[in-house]
Design a protein around this motif. Structure first.
Motif, PDB file in Angstrom:
ATOM      1  N   ALA A 167      13.844  -1.632  36.042  1.00 11.55           N
ATOM      2  CA  ALA A 167      13.171  -2.206  34.819  1.00 11.55           C
ATOM      3  C   ALA A 167      11.646  -1.869  35.119  1.00 11.55           C
ATOM      4  N   PHE A 168      10.704  -1.861  34.206  1.00 15.53           N
ATOM      5  CA  PHE A 168       9.240  -1.199  34.379  1.00 15.53           C
ATOM      6  C   PHE A 168       8.421  -2.227  33.909  1.00 15.53           C
ATOM      7  N   PHE A 169       7.825  -2.734  34.467  1.00 19.11           N
ATOM      8  CA  PHE A 169       6.690  -4.064  34.225  1.00 19.11           C
ATOM      9  C   PHE A 169       5.349  -3.346  34.508  1.00 19.11           C
ATOM     10  N   PRO A 170       4.486  -2.684  33.576  1.00 18.68           N
ATOM     11  CA  PRO A 170       3.424  -2.118  33.590  1.00 18.68           C
ATOM     12  C   PRO A 170       2.435  -2.881  33.609  1.00 18.68           C
ATOM     13  N   PHE A 171       1.068  -2.680  34.238  1.00 14.96           N
ATOM     14  CA  PHE A 171      -0.156  -3.166  34.237  1.00 14.96           C
ATOM     15  C   PHE A 171      -0.523  -2.990  32.859  1.00 14.96           C
ATOM     16  N   SER A 172      -1.490  -3.897  32.325  1.00 14.77           N
ATOM     17  CA  SER A 172      -1.848  -3.640  31.021  1.00 14.77           C
ATOM     18  C   SER A 172      -3.002  -2.567  30.786  1.00 14.77           C
ATOM     19  N   GLU A 173      -3.682  -2.188  31.867  1.00 15.73           N
ATOM     20  CA  GLU A 173      -4.582  -0.964  32.116  1.00 15.73           C
ATOM     21  C   GLU A 173      -4.530  -0.428  33.532  1.00 15.73           C
ATOM     22  N   PRO A 174      -4.975   0.796  33.648  1.00 16.03           N
ATOM     23  CA  PRO A 174      -4.633   1.335  34.728  1.00 16.03           C
ATOM     24  C   PRO A 174      -5.598   0.852  35.792  1.00 16.03           C
ATOM     25  N   LEU A 175      -5.074   0.839  37.138  1.00 17.27           N
ATOM     26  CA  LEU A 175      -5.454   0.127  38.278  1.00 17.27           C
ATOM     27  C   LEU A 175      -5.721   0.957  39.430  1.00 17.27           C
ATOM     28  N   ALA A 176      -6.838   1.141  39.844  1.00 15.17           N
ATOM     29  CA  ALA A 176      -7.169   1.722  41.207  1.00 15.17           C
ATOM     30  C   ALA A 176      -6.794   0.964  42.582  1.00 15.17           C
ATOM     31  N   VAL A 177      -6.110   1.175  43.255  1.00 15.74           N
ATOM     32  CA  VAL A 177      -5.528   0.742  44.416  1.00 15.74           C
ATOM     33  C   VAL A 177      -5.936   1.484  45.708  1.00 15.74           C
ATOM     34  N   GLY A 212      17.814 -16.373  22.347  1.00 16.87           N
ATOM     35  CA  GLY A 212      18.788 -15.798  21.510  1.00 16.87           C
ATOM     36  C   GLY A 212      19.671 -15.011  22.312  1.00 16.87           C
ATOM     37  N   ASP A 213      19.856 -13.723  22.260  1.00  9.91           N
ATOM     38  CA  ASP A 213      20.834 -12.855  23.114  1.00  9.91           C
ATOM     39  C   ASP A 213      19.822 -11.848  23.708  1.00  9.91           C
ATOM     40  N   ASP A 214      18.573 -12.291  23.832  1.00  8.87           N
ATOM     41  CA  ASP A 214      18.034 -11.365  24.777  1.00  8.87           C
ATOM     42  C   ASP A 214      16.995 -12.128  25.722  1.00  8.87           C
ATOM     43  N   TYR A 215      16.309 -11.469  26.387  1.00 12.32           N
ATOM     44  CA  TYR A 215      15.371 -11.967  27.368  1.00 12.32           C
ATOM     45  C   TYR A 215      13.951 -11.687  27.171  1.00 12.32           C
ATOM     46  N   VAL A 216      12.724 -12.782  27.264  1.00 10.37           N
ATOM     47  CA  VAL A 216      11.442 -12.323  26.961  1.00 10.37           C
ATOM     48  C   VAL A 216      11.157 -12.427  28.529  1.00 10.37           C
ATOM     49  N   TRP A 217      10.352 -11.338  29.044  1.00 13.25           N
ATOM     50  CA  TRP A 217       9.970 -11.361  30.322  1.00 13.25           C
ATOM     51  C   TRP A 217       8.350 -11.550  30.549  1.00 13.25           C
ATOM     52  N   SER A 218       8.176 -12.361  31.596  1.00  7.92           N
ATOM     53  CA  SER A 218       6.865 -12.300  31.819  1.00  7.92           C
ATOM     54  C   SER A 218       6.686 -12.294  33.408  1.00  7.92           C
ATOM     55  N   TRP A 219       5.173 -11.612  33.590  1.00  6.23           N
ATOM     56  CA  TRP A 219       5.050 -11.269  34.961  1.00  6.23           C
ATOM     57  C   TRP A 219       3.270 -11.492  35.118  1.00  6.23           C
ATOM     58  N   SER A 220       3.419 -11.892  36.251  1.00  2.00           N
ATOM     59  CA  SER A 220       2.191 -12.411  36.619  1.00  2.00           C
ATOM     60  C   SER A 220       1.546 -11.393  37.824  1.00  2.00           C
ATOM     61  N   THR A 221       0.372 -10.683  38.018  1.00  2.00           N
ATOM     62  CA  THR A 221       0.362 -10.066  39.203  1.00  2.00           C
ATOM     63  C   THR A 221      -1.234 -10.146  39.254  1.00  2.00           C
ATOM     64  N   ARG A 222      -1.242 -10.090  40.762  1.00  2.00           N
ATOM     65  CA  ARG A 222      -2.595 -10.032  41.147  1.00  2.00           C
ATOM     66  C   ARG A 222      -2.829  -9.012  42.412  1.00  2.00           C
ATOM     67  N   LEU A 223      -4.170  -8.382  42.411  1.00  2.00           N
ATOM     68  CA  LEU A 223      -4.331  -7.346  43.304  1.00  2.00           C
ATOM     69  C   LEU A 223      -5.545  -8.013  44.274  1.00  2.00           C
ATOM     70  N   ARG A 224      -5.327  -7.935  45.458  1.00  2.00           N
ATOM     71  CA  ARG A 224      -6.169  -8.599  46.390  1.00  2.00           C
ATOM     72  C   ARG A 224      -6.664  -7.155  47.286  1.00  2.00           C
ATOM     73  N   GLY A 279     -12.298  -7.251  51.440  1.00  2.00           N
ATOM     74  CA  GLY A 279     -13.488  -7.350  50.554  1.00  2.00           C
ATOM     75  C   GLY A 279     -14.408  -6.189  50.590  1.00  2.00           C
ATOM     76  N   GLU A 280     -14.023  -5.093  50.097  1.00  4.18           N
ATOM     77  CA  GLU A 280     -14.773  -4.056  50.212  1.00  4.18           C
ATOM     78  C   GLU A 280     -15.781  -3.772  48.974  1.00  4.18           C
ATOM     79  N   GLY A 281     -16.220  -4.821  48.460  1.00  2.00           N
ATOM     80  CA  GLY A 281     -16.967  -4.693  47.095  1.00  2.00           C
ATOM     81  C   GLY A 281     -16.100  -4.840  45.811  1.00  2.00           C
ATOM     82  N   ARG A 282     -14.887  -4.897  46.156  1.00  2.00           N
ATOM     83  CA  ARG A 282     -14.022  -4.922  45.034  1.00  2.00           C
ATOM     84  C   ARG A 282     -13.657  -6.548  44.728  1.00  2.00           C
ATOM     85  N   SER A 283     -13.540  -6.763  43.323  1.00  2.00           N
ATOM     86  CA  SER A 283     -12.909  -8.286  43.566  1.00  2.00           C
ATOM     87  C   SER A 283     -11.520  -8.350  42.934  1.00  2.00           C
TER      88      SER A 283
END
Length: 131
Positions: free
Chosen positions: A1-11, A27-39, A43-47
Motif C-alpha cells: 500500500a502507498f500512504f503518502p505525505f500530503s506535501e513533500p517532506l525533506a528528511v 461497507g465493503d471497503d476500508y477507509v484508511w487513516s494514517w498519522s505521521t510524525r517527523l522528529r 534539534g538542528e533548527g527544524r521543528s
C-alpha cells in the motif's frame, strides 16, 4: 500500500518518522487513516512535523462511478459478469470445478485458452458463493 505525505517532506539521515495506521471497514471497503510524525535528529533548527491523513476524501469518484449508482441506471453485465453468471449457473452440486472450467473454456476459448486460468476463475467464484 502507498500512504503518502500530503506535501513533500525533506528528511535527513537520523531523522525519525513514526506512523500510526488505522483501517476501518465501511461497507465493503476500508477507509484508511494514517498519522505521521517527523522528529528531526538533534534539534538542528527544524521543528517536528505532524500529519493526519485519510483515504476518505481521496477516493476518486468519476462520472461513470456516480452514474452506475443512480436509481435510474440500467446495468448490463460486462465480460467478468457474464463469466461469473455462467459459473454460478453451473455450480449446482452436480459438476466438478474442472467440468465448470471446461465449460468456460468452450464458451470463451480465447480468454480461457489456458485451462488453469479457467479453473482458477471457477475456484474464485465457487469459494465466494458456494457451500
Amino acid at each position: 500500500a502507498f500512504f503518502p505525505f500530503s506535501e513533500p517532506l525533506a528528511v535527513d539521515a537520523g531523522d525519525v518518522i513514526s506512523v500510526d495506521l488505522r483501517a476501518d471497514l465501511v461497507g465493503d471497503d476500508y477507509v484508511w487513516s494514517w498519522s505521521t510524525r517527523l522528529r528531526p535528529r538533534g534539534g538542528e533548527g527544524r521543528s517536528a512535523r505532524r500529519f493526519a491523513q485519510s483515504s476518505f476524501f481521496a477516493y476518486p469518484v468519476s462520472p461513470e462511478f456516480l452514474h452506475k449508482r443512480a436509481s435510474d441506471h440500467r446495468p448490463a453485465l460486462n465480460q467478468q459478469g457474464r463469466v461469473a453468471r455462467l459459473v454460478l449457473d453451473l455450480v449446482d452440486g452436480s459438476r466438478t470445478n474442472q467440468e465448470i472450467a471446461d465449460a468456460l473454456a468452450v464458451a470463451w476459448p480465447i480468454e480461457f485458452a489456458d485451462r488453469g486460468r479457467a479453473l482458477q476463475r471457477v475456484i474464485e467464484v465457487s469459494e465466494r458463493y458456494s457451500g
